[in-house]
Design a protein around this motif. Structure first.
Motif, PDB file in Angstrom:
ATOM      1  N   LEU A 152     -10.544-107.290 -26.835  1.00 12.38           N
ATOM      2  CA  LEU A 152      -9.730-108.575 -26.513  1.00 12.38           C
ATOM      3  C   LEU A 152      -8.779-107.955 -25.506  1.00 12.38           C
ATOM      4  O   LEU A 152      -8.287-108.680 -24.301  1.00 12.38           O
ATOM      5  CB  LEU A 152      -9.125-108.994 -27.840  1.00 12.38           C
ATOM      6  N   PHE A 153      -8.082-107.008 -25.880  1.00 11.30           N
ATOM      7  CA  PHE A 153      -7.318-106.179 -24.859  1.00 11.30           C
ATOM      8  C   PHE A 153      -7.586-106.027 -23.306  1.00 11.30           C
ATOM      9  O   PHE A 153      -7.056-106.555 -22.274  1.00 11.30           O
ATOM     10  CB  PHE A 153      -6.466-104.997 -25.328  1.00 11.30           C
ATOM     11  N   ALA A 154      -8.824-105.542 -23.219  1.00 17.36           N
ATOM     12  CA  ALA A 154      -9.503-105.409 -22.159  1.00 17.36           C
ATOM     13  C   ALA A 154      -9.792-106.756 -21.405  1.00 17.36           C
ATOM     14  O   ALA A 154      -9.648-106.882 -20.263  1.00 17.36           O
ATOM     15  CB  ALA A 154     -10.858-104.589 -22.128  1.00 17.36           C
ATOM     16  N   ALA A 155     -10.135-107.800 -22.227  1.00 18.24           N
ATOM     17  CA  ALA A 155     -10.394-108.963 -21.503  1.00 18.24           C
ATOM     18  C   ALA A 155      -9.354-109.810 -20.787  1.00 18.24           C
ATOM     19  O   ALA A 155      -9.376-110.275 -19.887  1.00 18.24           O
ATOM     20  CB  ALA A 155     -11.230-109.995 -22.409  1.00 18.24           C
ATOM     21  N   MET A 156      -8.271-109.604 -21.667  1.00 16.65           N
ATOM     22  CA  MET A 156      -6.978-110.189 -21.188  1.00 16.65           C
ATOM     23  C   MET A 156      -6.598-109.514 -19.756  1.00 16.65           C
ATOM     24  O   MET A 156      -5.912-110.102 -18.952  1.00 16.65           O
ATOM     25  CB  MET A 156      -5.776-110.267 -22.211  1.00 16.65           C
ATOM     26  N   LYS A 157      -6.540-108.087 -19.870  1.00 16.88           N
ATOM     27  CA  LYS A 157      -6.044-107.464 -18.693  1.00 16.88           C
ATOM     28  C   LYS A 157      -7.042-107.695 -17.520  1.00 16.88           C
ATOM     29  O   LYS A 157      -6.612-108.048 -16.367  1.00 16.88           O
ATOM     30  CB  LYS A 157      -6.124-105.789 -19.005  1.00 16.88           C
ATOM     31  N   LYS A 158      -8.498-107.843 -17.661  1.00 20.82           N
ATOM     32  CA  LYS A 158      -9.232-108.195 -16.554  1.00 20.82           C
ATOM     33  C   LYS A 158      -8.910-109.432 -16.398  1.00 20.82           C
ATOM     34  O   LYS A 158      -9.221-109.821 -14.833  1.00 20.82           O
ATOM     35  CB  LYS A 158     -10.779-108.111 -17.163  1.00 20.82           C
TER      36      LYS A 158
END
Length: 178
Positions: free
Chosen positions: A81-87
């Protein structure tokens, strides 16, 4: 199992998006002159909301889906989830390990902020923050403590057993809402 993982991440991502778009409140922040800095106050409130969201998501995924060591870990779902929000360009959130045994080297505190935050959180503080400027833009950096909240954590991390303090942290880098 793969479908279950995708659904967990989609549910959490959707909830994060809805809550991020919602309004943010205010609380105490001051600028260099000692007067309240409304932009930092708004951003701090947004980080508090995100912190509640992410920590609740981890606990819910852990409680409902993690029953044995081979199950998809709640922390891994959170990192996706963190990676998706950063992307998507929203902000950066990292899971930090604060114990002497860190299984994923990506979780080691990297920079001076995260290293200072780790020391403060291990000493018992609940959070640590700084306002920084990069490329002419202000960012609020906040790290919040993560204690052991479930016996499921100990299922895979025996070194957490009996630990009453922070074993990890969430490290946020969020653009100040000007």
């Amino acid at each position: 199992m793969k479908l279950k993982r995708k659904n967990i991440v989609r549910l959490a991502l959707g909830l994060a998006t809805v809550l991020t778009i919602g309004g943010v409140g205010s609380f105490a922040a001051e600028n260099a002159s000692g007067s309240p800095d409304a932009a930092v106050e708004r951003t701090r409130q947004e980080v508090k909301m995100l912190d509640d969201l992410f920590k609740n998501m981890i606990v819910l995924v852990d409680g409902h889906y993690v029953k044995k060591p081979s199950d998809f870990p709640a922390a891994t779902a959170a990192k996706a989830l963190f990676a998706a929000m950063k992307k998507a360009g929203w902000y950066d959130v990292r899971l930090l390990g604060l114990t002497d045994v860190i299984g994923d080297q990506d979780d080691v505190p990297r920079d001076a902020f995260e290293q200072t935050a780790a020391k403060k959180l291990l000493a018992g503080d609940t959070s640590y923050e700084e306002v920084v400027e990069t490329g002419g833009k202000r960012y609020l950096r906040v790290a919040t403590g993560v204690p052991v909240v479930s016996e499921n954590c100990v299922m895979c991390h025996a070194n957490f057993k009996g630990n009453k303090g922070n074993i990890g942290a969430l490290s946020y880098t969020v653009p100040v809402v000007e």
